[in-house]
Write a protein that holds these residues in place. Structure first.
Motif, mmCIF file in Angstrom:
data_model
loop_
_atom_site.group_PDB
_atom_site.id
_atom_site.type_symbol
_atom_site.label_atom_id
_atom_site.label_comp_id
_atom_site.label_asym_id
_atom_site.label_seq_id
_atom_site.Cartn_x
_atom_site.Cartn_y
_atom_site.Cartn_z
ATOM 1 N N MET A 139 0.083 -7.091 69.425
ATOM 2 C CA MET A 139 0.702 -7.209 68.070
ATOM 3 C C MET A 139 0.421 -5.931 67.146
ATOM 4 O O MET A 139 -0.340 -5.293 67.478
ATOM 5 C CB MET A 139 -0.001 -8.475 67.155
ATOM 6 N N ALA A 140 1.818 -5.380 66.528
ATOM 7 C CA ALA A 140 1.673 -4.438 66.057
ATOM 8 C C ALA A 140 0.452 -3.979 65.268
ATOM 9 O O ALA A 140 0.055 -4.907 64.367
ATOM 10 C CB ALA A 140 2.833 -4.032 65.023
ATOM 11 N N ILE A 141 -0.198 -2.877 65.065
ATOM 12 C CA ILE A 141 -1.227 -2.435 64.590
ATOM 13 C C ILE A 141 -0.669 -1.982 63.063
ATOM 14 O O ILE A 141 0.252 -1.281 62.896
ATOM 15 C CB ILE A 141 -2.028 -1.087 65.416
ATOM 16 N N LYS A 142 -1.431 -2.387 62.091
ATOM 17 C CA LYS A 142 -0.757 -2.119 60.974
ATOM 18 C C LYS A 142 -1.700 -0.967 60.009
ATOM 19 O O LYS A 142 -2.766 -1.024 59.934
ATOM 20 C CB LYS A 142 -0.783 -3.029 59.793
ATOM 21 N N THR A 144 -1.391 -12.718 57.792
ATOM 22 C CA THR A 144 -1.422 -12.049 58.972
ATOM 23 C C THR A 144 -1.564 -13.052 60.154
ATOM 24 O O THR A 144 -0.680 -13.026 61.110
ATOM 25 C CB THR A 144 -2.858 -11.145 58.909
ATOM 26 N N ALA A 145 -2.134 -13.990 59.926
ATOM 27 C CA ALA A 145 -2.233 -15.123 60.999
ATOM 28 C C ALA A 145 -0.900 -15.853 61.221
ATOM 29 O O ALA A 145 -0.803 -15.891 62.602
ATOM 30 C CB ALA A 145 -3.517 -16.140 60.690
ATOM 31 N N VAL A 146 -0.137 -16.046 60.459
ATOM 32 C CA VAL A 146 1.194 -16.555 60.774
ATOM 33 C C VAL A 146 2.038 -15.661 61.137
ATOM 34 O O VAL A 146 2.714 -15.923 62.303
ATOM 35 C CB VAL A 146 1.433 -17.232 59.324
ATOM 36 N N GLU A 147 1.930 -14.552 60.614
ATOM 37 C CA GLU A 147 2.919 -13.425 61.232
ATOM 38 C C GLU A 147 2.349 -13.089 62.525
ATOM 39 O O GLU A 147 3.662 -12.911 63.382
ATOM 40 C CB GLU A 147 2.811 -12.034 60.350
ATOM 41 N N GLY A 149 4.804 2.923 67.656
ATOM 42 C CA GLY A 149 4.669 1.390 67.724
ATOM 43 C C GLY A 149 4.005 0.795 66.730
ATOM 44 O O GLY A 149 3.746 -0.423 66.797
ATOM 45 N N PHE A 150 3.392 1.425 65.709
ATOM 46 C CA PHE A 150 2.599 0.852 64.644
ATOM 47 C C PHE A 150 3.295 0.536 63.618
ATOM 48 O O PHE A 150 4.623 1.227 63.195
ATOM 49 C CB PHE A 150 1.539 1.907 64.136
ATOM 50 N N GLU A 151 3.036 -0.462 62.707
ATOM 51 C CA GLU A 151 3.822 -0.536 61.390
ATOM 52 C C GLU A 151 3.039 0.055 60.255
ATOM 53 O O GLU A 151 1.885 -0.052 60.078
ATOM 54 C CB GLU A 151 3.738 -2.208 60.962
ATOM 55 N N VAL A 152 3.809 1.021 59.781
ATOM 56 C CA VAL A 152 3.148 1.997 58.739
ATOM 57 C C VAL A 152 3.673 1.646 57.550
ATOM 58 O O VAL A 152 4.776 1.761 57.123
ATOM 59 C CB VAL A 152 3.724 3.519 59.210
ATOM 60 N N ILE A 153 2.475 1.538 56.618
ATOM 61 C CA ILE A 153 2.847 1.280 55.219
ATOM 62 C C ILE A 153 2.607 2.533 54.284
ATOM 63 O O ILE A 153 1.526 3.084 54.443
ATOM 64 C CB ILE A 153 2.047 0.135 54.581
ATOM 65 N N GLN A 178 -5.233 -2.682 59.386
ATOM 66 C CA GLN A 178 -6.479 -2.352 60.147
ATOM 67 C C GLN A 178 -6.990 -0.902 60.016
ATOM 68 O O GLN A 178 -7.988 -0.561 60.458
ATOM 69 C CB GLN A 178 -6.024 -2.540 61.647
ATOM 70 N N VAL A 179 -5.988 -0.038 59.297
ATOM 71 C CA VAL A 179 -6.275 1.486 59.340
ATOM 72 C C VAL A 179 -5.742 1.839 57.807
ATOM 73 O O VAL A 179 -4.678 1.439 57.663
ATOM 74 C CB VAL A 179 -5.663 2.080 60.538
ATOM 75 N N VAL A 180 -6.459 2.633 57.245
ATOM 76 C CA VAL A 180 -6.259 3.186 56.112
ATOM 77 C C VAL A 180 -6.318 4.889 56.403
ATOM 78 O O VAL A 180 -7.364 5.233 56.624
ATOM 79 C CB VAL A 180 -6.943 3.052 55.034
ATOM 80 N N ALA A 181 -5.164 5.575 56.565
ATOM 81 C CA ALA A 181 -4.967 7.197 56.736
ATOM 82 C C ALA A 181 -4.740 7.744 55.493
ATOM 83 O O ALA A 181 -4.082 7.514 54.938
ATOM 84 C CB ALA A 181 -3.877 6.952 57.900
#
Lengths: 128, 312
Positions: free
Chosen positions: A1-4, B20-23, A30-34, A55-58
């Motif tokens: 699943m995409a890492i955020k 997140t769990a649902v997505e 392939g990451f989801e970047v906010i 999962q990550v704060v850059a």
């Protein structure tokens, strides 16, 4: 699943080219970047990280205030119950400051000249 | 952490974890949705759609602030596209909404489309339900920047608002099918630009020619969202539309249709997965496909046979 990954610039400098290049590289990996933009407070960054459950704060910072602002973000993330978020830092940061930042909970610090692949690899190695 | 219990207790972290769990379709996703479902149905859902760069995120930010000022809690689901090449995404709606992080009454969630083509992500509806159960009074769903045919928002929202800006094309654009048909409200943003009056007339004409309106004529508001100008009138219009739907009994109809389409989608999804497992991912099926290449067999009878056998 995409890492955020949340990409943010705390503090008062508006130099966002580096942060945008990193955001783009992470997207291509392939990451989801906010992408949250410039001139943010540590509180805004931590709250956005919570709501988007990243999962990550850059963090990118070129103003010299990294010793104050980076640890503050880590502290606020913990205060909000986000104990397992990977925090990375980047920017013009003197080598001498890096051990202190790492001790404060910044997992890795990337300085000018770092290939974007090094950041991608670091995230892949540290996020399940 | 018991996500459901904590979420119903207004714990923001639990809401974030639940989405997140649902997505990501974690193992506990179905259990979470099952438990929160009875607590949903209270929030009013507003869809904001329009072309890229029309000002949807800025508009969403300002509308949320206005609702907060009026005492409402607000959930926001902001959607941006996933790259079809890398699977990655840049979710940038939040840039316009960073002020909202300081407002306890507002919760913003960014979502990537992850392959959905209708302007939403597949799990948008579930994210809305989680915010609903959490206790949000109003939920704003901001779609990706749309072209002409991404109209899934009407299936999710009670009120759909189309944001347009001057200078995007001539009046033939306004009579084409697609997003201009779905607006319960129209907002001309960046209304200090040339062409605003002309665009207003074109939308008026399109509305005049539409024989479908029974009781509700979509209002056209003008805004300069970046300066907060015209936002109060937009929120008034949304609330008027809500009142109209409630009093005319149409809200109940819309929501019944929505439940039906959601359950149908769930059924389709389940059947698709079942067929993937029992048919598509089998060796026998591969062999049949190979035989079709040499025209030894044809697909139409094969499909009939499979349906008769698997879906009996």
């Amino acid at each position: 699943m995409a890492i955020k990954v949340l990409v943010a610039k705390p503090g008062l400098d508006g130099h966002d080219r580096g942060a945008k290049v990193v955001a783009r590289a992470l997207r291509d990996a392939g990451f989801e970047v906010i992408y949250t933009g410039i001139r943010l407070t540590p509180e805004q960054i931590a709250e956005a990280a919570l709501q988007d459950d990243v999962q990550v704060v850059a963090l990118s910072l070129l103003s010299g205030a990294h010793n104050t602002l980076f640890p503050k973000v880590v502290e606020l993330l913990k205060a909000k119950g986000l104990n397992d978020v990977l925090v990375l830092g980047g920017g013009v940061i003197p080598d001498a400051d890096i051990p202190g930042l790492k001790a404060a909970g910044i997992k890795e610090v990337f300085t000018p000249g770092t290939p974007t692949t090094a950041i991608v690899d670091c995230i892949k190695a540290n996020v399940k | 952490m018991d996500i459901v219990e904590e979420l119903l207790n207004h714990n923001k972290l639990a809401l974030a974890k639940g989405i997140t769990a649902v997505e990501n379709e974690y193992d506990n996703a179905v259990e979470i949705m099952t438990k929160i479902y009875p607590r949903t149905g209270h929030a009013y859902v507003i869809g904001i759609t329009g072309p890229p760069g029309a000002g949807k995120s800025t508009m969403t930010d300002k509308i949320a602030k206005e609702y907060s000022k009026r005492g409402f809690t607000v959930g926001i689901v902001a959607i941006d596209p996933t790259s079809p090449y890398s699977g990655g995404a840049i979710l940038g709606d939040r840039i316009r909404m960073m002020d909202l992080t300081a407002d306890e009454k507002i919760f913003v969630r960014s979502m990537a489309t992850r392959g959905s083509l209708g302007g939403l992500s597949q799990k948008t509806g579930d994210a809305v339900k989680l915010m609903d159960a959490y206790g949000m009074d109003r939920i704003i769903v901001e779609t990706v920047g749309v072209g002409q045919s991404e109209v899934d928002i009407v299936k999710t929202a009670d009120t759909s608002m189309v944001v347009v800006i001057p200078g995007m094309g001539d009046d033939i654009q306004a009579i084409k099918a697609g997003i201009l048909e779905i607006g319960d409200l129209f907002t001309i943003n960046k209304a200090d630009r040339d062409g605003t009056d002309k665009l207003n007339i074109e939308i008026e004409m399109m509305l005049e020619l539409n024989p479908e309106y029974h009781g509700w004529r979509p209002p056209i508001n003008r805004t300069i969202a970046s300066k907060g100008i015209g936002i109060e009138a937009v929120v008034d219009s949304i609330e008027e539309h809500k009142k109209y739907l409630e009093e005319s009994g149409k809200l109940a109809e819309i929501r019944k249709a929505r439940t039906k389409s959601e359950v149908t989608a769930m059924l389709n999804d389940r059947v698709n997965r079942y067929i993937d497992e029992k048919v598509v991912n089998t060796k026998a099926f591969d062999e049949q496909i190979v035989k079709m290449q040499t025209r030894e067999i044809e697909p139409y009878s094969v499909v009939d046979e499979i349906v008769a056998k698997v879906l009996k």
